[in-house]
Design an enzyme around this catalytic site. Structure first.
Site, mmCIF file in Angstrom:
data_model
loop_
_atom_site.group_PDB
_atom_site.id
_atom_site.type_symbol
_atom_site.label_atom_id
_atom_site.label_comp_id
_atom_site.label_asym_id
_atom_site.label_seq_id
_atom_site.Cartn_x
_atom_site.Cartn_y
_atom_site.Cartn_z
ATOM 1 N N ASP A 1 3.458 9.297 -0.968
ATOM 2 C CA ASP A 1 2.335 8.499 -0.470
ATOM 3 C C ASP A 1 2.005 7.409 -1.477
ATOM 4 O O ASP A 1 2.074 7.650 -2.689
ATOM 5 C CB ASP A 1 1.106 9.399 -0.273
ATOM 6 C CG ASP A 1 0.284 8.982 0.929
ATOM 7 O OD1 ASP A 1 0.316 7.785 1.276
ATOM 8 O OD2 ASP A 1 -0.388 9.844 1.523
ATOM 9 N N HIS B 1 0.818 -1.225 0.000
ATOM 10 C CA HIS B 1 0.000 0.000 0.000
ATOM 11 C C HIS B 1 0.846 1.266 0.000
ATOM 12 O O HIS B 1 0.326 2.353 -0.221
ATOM 13 C CB HIS B 1 -0.943 -0.018 1.204
ATOM 14 C CG HIS B 1 -2.003 -1.076 1.077
ATOM 15 N ND1 HIS B 1 -3.230 -0.837 0.513
ATOM 16 C CD2 HIS B 1 -1.973 -2.401 1.372
ATOM 17 C CE1 HIS B 1 -3.931 -1.957 0.492
ATOM 18 N NE2 HIS B 1 -3.191 -2.927 1.013
HETATM 19 O O1 F6P Z 1 -0.336 3.343 4.162
HETATM 20 C C1 F6P Z 1 0.049 2.133 4.697
HETATM 21 C C2 F6P Z 1 -0.754 1.794 5.934
HETATM 22 O O2 F6P Z 1 -0.431 0.517 6.394
HETATM 23 C C3 F6P Z 1 -2.222 1.866 5.626
HETATM 24 O O3 F6P Z 1 -2.609 0.661 5.128
HETATM 25 C C4 F6P Z 1 -2.806 2.272 6.917
HETATM 26 O O4 F6P Z 1 -3.969 3.031 6.766
HETATM 27 C C5 F6P Z 1 -1.719 3.099 7.547
HETATM 28 O O5 F6P Z 1 -0.505 2.689 6.979
HETATM 29 C C6 F6P Z 1 -1.877 3.029 9.046
HETATM 30 O O6 F6P Z 1 -0.809 2.584 9.729
HETATM 31 P P1 F6P Z 1 -0.918 2.028 11.207
HETATM 32 O O7 F6P Z 1 -1.612 0.726 11.128
HETATM 33 O O8 F6P Z 1 0.486 1.941 11.665
HETATM 34 O O9 F6P Z 1 -1.713 3.038 11.982
#
Ligand code: F6P
Length: 486
Positions: A364, A157
């Site tokens: 991003d 992602h």
């Molecule tokens: O952007 C990558 C990601 O893993 C997303 O899938 C998720 O919304 C975000 O980072 C949140 O990260 P964390 O789980 O560390 O709060």
């Protein structure tokens, strides 16, 4: 096919960290409808070698949501350590922020191995595993080591950086070799895909043909699958949400003043400091915009135990206070700055209320806030999206006002342009973006990936190239509480 989706965070969230939208929230309705089993962390940890790793398994549509308590001894080294202090900064091209101890790496591998063992429960001849994100780069290899032969796919992602940055990650070679145990590896953008293939070629001597790479694990297909949102549903949500009490209160408080909105996790990749500097510059260059346009910046605290995040929180709070002190009036606050999360419903209403959406990350993977801001607009009077050219979403949303987040003056001018854009131009730009969102939904993304994962079964046995050595085995030893460089 019985699909098993795996991610670190799942839709139920962690009691200590309220979920504000994000990937898990966006995935929930899609996974629910697919009948898949969704496996992830419960957000809690457990000591000892428990026999049953699953803390909770509940129904999710025709499938299930299965949550694990991860091993207490390794959780910190895995989540705050290797995943978010080594991989996350590298993936976002911040090699200067990479911090990782050997223990963190071992914990990361232990959690990947722990997850693989837990997943065996769902292995069936017609199963397929779809692993999400950088928390589990080595999970496919762990599954293969346990004898799993069904299709295993992976989707990243985040962005994938240029080779030189990835080489700053300790054990990068071993990890990326392990990724080739996945039959299908998906990226958000063509650039990410090309950077990955360039790494394979330069560092591992592996060339691809039509996006297929052969390694000791067999064939892996590398492809681009840009993630979307359910734009129609979000639009309906937003239209209803304008009467939500929080949204009505915001509207009343504006007194006809224009509003720009930013909604981000409090993360250095989101370009928050540059954004606030751009607003500061705008009010300095165009004092007439003071009192007529303000910024609502929601910055949800995230990964607070990591030093870089704590530093950012302090720096941002000070900067916002300086800017408010410089431009504010007795009855006007330029920046409303909130460190808390909001429900998807409230966010949808806030997006619709704001004339400008500012999504200006330094880097991003996709950025779903950009897409949600567009989907939330009133078709008769849509707002303007100011979008960083370094967000994956810029590939599709190319009629947004694209900015370079490092160019503070340029951003200041563009935000001012957005605030005064005539309706005819706003509609043209918005309609073009909305068309793309309607045609690239999260449902389509999900279906495309699953179809491509199923198709990997047709590859047949791979010829293993002679030059590829078996991956170096990382030293198995117990993890002590050791130093962590956060
Ligand atoms: O952007 C990558 C990601 O893993 C997303 O899938 C998720 O919304 C975000 O980072 C949140 O990260 P964390 O789980 O560390 O709060």
């Amino acid at each position: 096919m019985k699909l098993v989706v795996v991610s670190n965070r799942v839709a139920r969230g962690n009691a200590n960290e309220p979920m504000t939208g994000g990937l898990a929230a966006a995935l929930l309705p899609v996974v629910e409808k697919s009948g898949a089993i969704w496996v992830g962390s419960s957000g809690r940890v457990r000591d000892g070698a428990q026999k049953e790793p699953f803390a909770e398994i509940e129904a999710l549509g025709a499938g299930a949501l299965a949550m694990l308590d991860l091993p207490a001894a390794h959780y910190g080294g895995y989540y705050e350590g290797f995943a978010n202090s080594a991989l996350w900064p590298a993936l976002h091209s911040r090699a200067d922020l990479i911090r990782a101890s050997q223990d963190d790496y071992l914990s990361y591998r232990e959690v990947n191995a722990f997850m693989a063992r837990a997943l065996l429960r769902f292995q069936k001849p017609d199963a397929a595993f779809w692993i999400q994100d950088y928390h589990f780069l080595a999970l496919g290899a762990e599954l293969r080591d346990l004898g799993v032969t069904v299709p295993v796919g992976f989707f990243l992602h985040t962005p994938w950086p240029v080779r030189a940055v990835m080489e700053g990650v300790p054990h990068h070679r071993e990890l990326i070799e392990a990724m080739l145990a996945y039959d299908l590896i998906g990226f958000q953008t063509q650039d990410d895909c090309e950077n990955f293939l360039e790494y394979l070629s330069s560092c591992l001597g592996l060339e691809s043909e039509d996006g297929v790479v052969i390694s000791r694990y067999g064939k892996s297909r590398i492809a681009v699958f840009p993630i979307g949102i359910d734009a129609e549903k979000f639009a309906l949500h937003a239209a209803k949400a304008v009467s939500h009490p929080d949204v009505s209160r915001l509207r009343r408080s504006l007194n006809g003043e224009k509003l720009a909105i930013g909604v981000d996790r409090l993360d250095y990749s989101k370009g928050l400091i540059n954004r606030i500097n751009a607003f500061d510059r705008m009010w300095t260059l165009q004092p007439a915009l003071a009192r007529t346009a303000s910024l609502l910046q929601i910055a949800t605290p995230s990964r607070g135990a990591i030093e870089a995040y704590g530093n950012l929180q302090n720096e941002l709070a000070k900067l916002v206070s300086d800017v408010n002190g410089r431009h504010g009036e007795v009855d006007w606050t330029p920046i409303r700055y909130l460190n808390k999360g909001f429900s998807q419903t409230v966010l949808a209403g806030l997006y619709r209320t704001a004339q400008v959406g500012v999504v200006t990350p330094l880097h991003d993977g996709m950025n779903l806030v950009a897409k949600e801001y567009v989907a939330a607009q009133n078709p008769a009077d849509p707002g303007v999206l100011v979008l960083s050219k370094f967000a994956g979403a810029a590939d599709e949303l190319d009629t947004a006002l694209l900015v370079n987040p490092h160019d503070i003056d340029g951003m200041a001018r563009t935000i001012a342009t957005a605030l005064s854009m005539p309706l005819s131009e706003r509609r043209l730009r918005w309609e073009a973006m909305m068309d793309k969102l309607r045609n690239h939904t999260i449902q389509q993304w999900f279906a495309d990936f699953v179809e491509a994962l199923q198709a990997t079964q047709a590859y047949g046995p791979a010829a293993v190239p002679a030059m590829m050595e078996p991956p170096t085995l990382w030293p198995l030893r117990s993890v002590n509480s050791g130093v962590r460089y956060h």
